[in-house]
Design a protein around this motif. Structure first.
Motif, PDB file in Angstrom:
ATOM      1  N   ARG A 297     -92.850  -1.426  44.115  1.00  0.00           N
ATOM      2  CA  ARG A 297     -92.614  -0.517  45.235  1.00  0.00           C
ATOM      3  C   ARG A 297     -93.406   0.767  44.990  1.00  0.00           C
ATOM      4  O   ARG A 297     -93.610   1.177  43.831  1.00  0.00           O
ATOM      5  CB  ARG A 297     -91.119  -0.199  45.398  1.00  0.00           C
ATOM      6  N   VAL A 321     -94.553  -6.065  51.860  1.00  0.00           N
ATOM      7  CA  VAL A 321     -93.883  -5.851  53.152  1.00  0.00           C
ATOM      8  C   VAL A 321     -93.643  -7.194  53.845  1.00  0.00           C
ATOM      9  O   VAL A 321     -92.548  -7.450  54.368  1.00  0.00           O
ATOM     10  CB  VAL A 321     -94.724  -4.912  54.042  1.00  0.00           C
ATOM     11  N   ILE A 347     -87.703  -1.918  56.632  1.00  0.00           N
ATOM     12  CA  ILE A 347     -89.014  -1.363  56.266  1.00  0.00           C
ATOM     13  C   ILE A 347     -89.264  -0.031  56.978  1.00  0.00           C
ATOM     14  O   ILE A 347     -89.915   0.856  56.439  1.00  0.00           O
ATOM     15  CB  ILE A 347     -90.150  -2.361  56.561  1.00  0.00           C
ATOM     16  N   ARG A 351     -90.014   3.509  55.069  1.00  0.00           N
ATOM     17  CA  ARG A 351     -91.441   3.781  55.294  1.00  0.00           C
ATOM     18  C   ARG A 351     -91.853   5.027  54.496  1.00  0.00           C
ATOM     19  O   ARG A 351     -91.246   6.085  54.608  1.00  0.00           O
ATOM     20  CB  ARG A 351     -91.684   4.019  56.778  1.00  0.00           C
ATOM     21  N   TYR A 355     -92.294   1.458  50.836  1.00  0.00           N
ATOM     22  CA  TYR A 355     -93.398   0.704  51.398  1.00  0.00           C
ATOM     23  C   TYR A 355     -94.459   1.651  51.963  1.00  0.00           C
ATOM     24  O   TYR A 355     -94.140   2.723  52.498  1.00  0.00           O
ATOM     25  CB  TYR A 355     -92.889  -0.242  52.500  1.00  0.00           C
ATOM     26  N   VAL A 360     -96.403  -0.526  57.060  1.00  0.00           N
ATOM     27  CA  VAL A 360     -95.179  -0.621  57.871  1.00  0.00           C
ATOM     28  C   VAL A 360     -95.512  -0.468  59.340  1.00  0.00           C
ATOM     29  O   VAL A 360     -95.026  -1.232  60.199  1.00  0.00           O
ATOM     30  CB  VAL A 360     -94.155   0.434  57.419  1.00  0.00           C
TER      31      VAL A 360
END
Length: 376
Positions: A297, A321, A347, A351, A355, A360
């Motif tokens: 991540r 993702v 997600i 954001r 991710y 995203v």
């Protein structure tokens, strides 16, 4: 009676003595006429002599000027600088006059011009000689250049012919390589699919998961404007990203209840296992590294290495993702499917935290604006 004219005059210092001259009027008249005629003749003769002498003087004075004028005209007409004004003996007395000085200055000037003319003539002859020598040298150089150019043209033609032959041969080789590459990719794709089917055979509940992740990752890459080669790499890695699960016992993969901490830690080893299997295989893309990073991540909270932001490949950020969205939306042995809405909410909520923001946004556009749906 006869008349006489008389005149008297004292004699010297004797005042008492006087001389008396008597003459008749006729005789005096004749004498007076004779004296008058003589005086007139003398005056005329004197005037003639003066006129003659004056004309001679003027002629002598003008003659050098005429000579100077004539000489200048000849020089102007012929361009011959050899003319020189010579003064005769009759002009010698004029040498010190202004005209004599002018003539001498003119002669000196002409002498200087003749000297300069000779110098210019010598320089001109020397220049002509040098020009001839340079011309001969230039002609020789031109001939050498001409021969050299012909030689170069022949070399260029020869090299061009060789290059054309090499280009034709290279194009033929490239065509054969393209065919071989297509065959290789086809074979590689077949091997990857067989590998994926082997993994999914051990975990029937996740059957189709890798294919759906591959298709979504490919679509996100296209939406983000990645190159065709990168998009193909995303599709390929998506198909085998869970290859490491082949080392996890099937009982754990298909366990219908919540995993224990030990079991979950064992599951978390699958990215490293997949990397170890693939790292020595020369793919056209960094497949092994993407497999290793698909559970990382961007804030460093992922596994197995806790990598952050720029330490991750863009392809890895896209793959993570796609994997999260498909996993949340689909059924799992230990839980029912949460649906695509919950997956997109996850997600969107994370954001820029877990991710990558651009990834995203591209994924959300696909589902919400472009009607993307998972393949069955």
């Amino acid at each position: 009676k006869n008349h006489y004219l008389a005149a008297r005059s004292p004699v010297g210092r004797f005042v008492d003595w006087q001389v008396i001259v008597e003459q008749s009027p006729l005789t005096l008249t004749i004498m007076t006429r004779r004296i008058l005629v003589g005086t007139i003749l003398f005056a005329l003769l004197s005037a003639f002599v003066v006129f003659y002498l004056l004309s001679r003087v003027i002629r002598i004075s003008i003659s050098p000027v005429e000579t100077l004028s004539h000489t200048v005209s000849e020089i102007a007409r012929t361009g011959d600088l050899d003319h020189k004004i010579e003064l005769s003996e009759s002009h010698t007395f004029k040498i010190s006059s202004e005209i004599g000085i002018l003539i001498h200055s003119f002669n000196n000037m002409m002498e200087g011009l003749r000297t300069a003319q000779e110098g210019l003539k010598n320089i001109n002859e020397e220049l002509e000689q040098r020009v001839m020598e340079r011309t001969v040298a230039l002609d020789s150089s031109n001939k050498e250049l001409h021969d050299h150019r012909q030689h170069l043209e022949e070399l260029v033609k020869e090299r061009t012919a060789k290059l054309e032959a090499e280009i034709i041969e290279r194009k033929a080789i490239e065509a054969r390589l393209e065919i071989s590459l297509k065959k290789l990719r086809t074979a590689l794709g077949g091997i990857v699919r067989i590998t994926a089917m082997t993994v999914e055979a051990r975990d029937p509940y996740t059957a189709g998961h890798q294919r759906r992740v591959a298709d979504l990752a490919r679509s996100i890459g296209q939406e983000m404007g990645l190159s065709e080669n990168q998009v193909e790499g995303l599709r390929m890695v998506g198909v085998i990203h869970d290859l490491g699960k082949i080392a996890v016992p099937a009982e754990i993969l298909s366990k219908p209840t919540k995993l224990t901490t030990i079991e979950f830690e064992l599951i978390k080893t699958h990215p490293q296992t997949g990397f170890d299997i693939l790292k020595d295989i020369e793919f056209p893309w960094p497949i092994a590294r993407m497999v290793l990073e698909h559970h990382e991540r961007i804030n460093g909270s992922g596994y197995p290495n806790g990598l952050k932001g720029n330490a991750l490949l863009w392809e890895s950020k896209i793959l993570m993702v796609a994997d999260v969205v498909e996993a949340i939306a689909s059924h799992r042995p230990y839980r029912p499917a949460h649906g695509i809405g919950a997956a997109l909410e996850e997600i969107e909520k994370n954001r820029g935290v877990l991710y990558e923001s651009d990834v995203v946004d591209s994924c959300l556009r696909l589902f919400r604006e472009k009607g993307y749906q998972f393949m069955v």
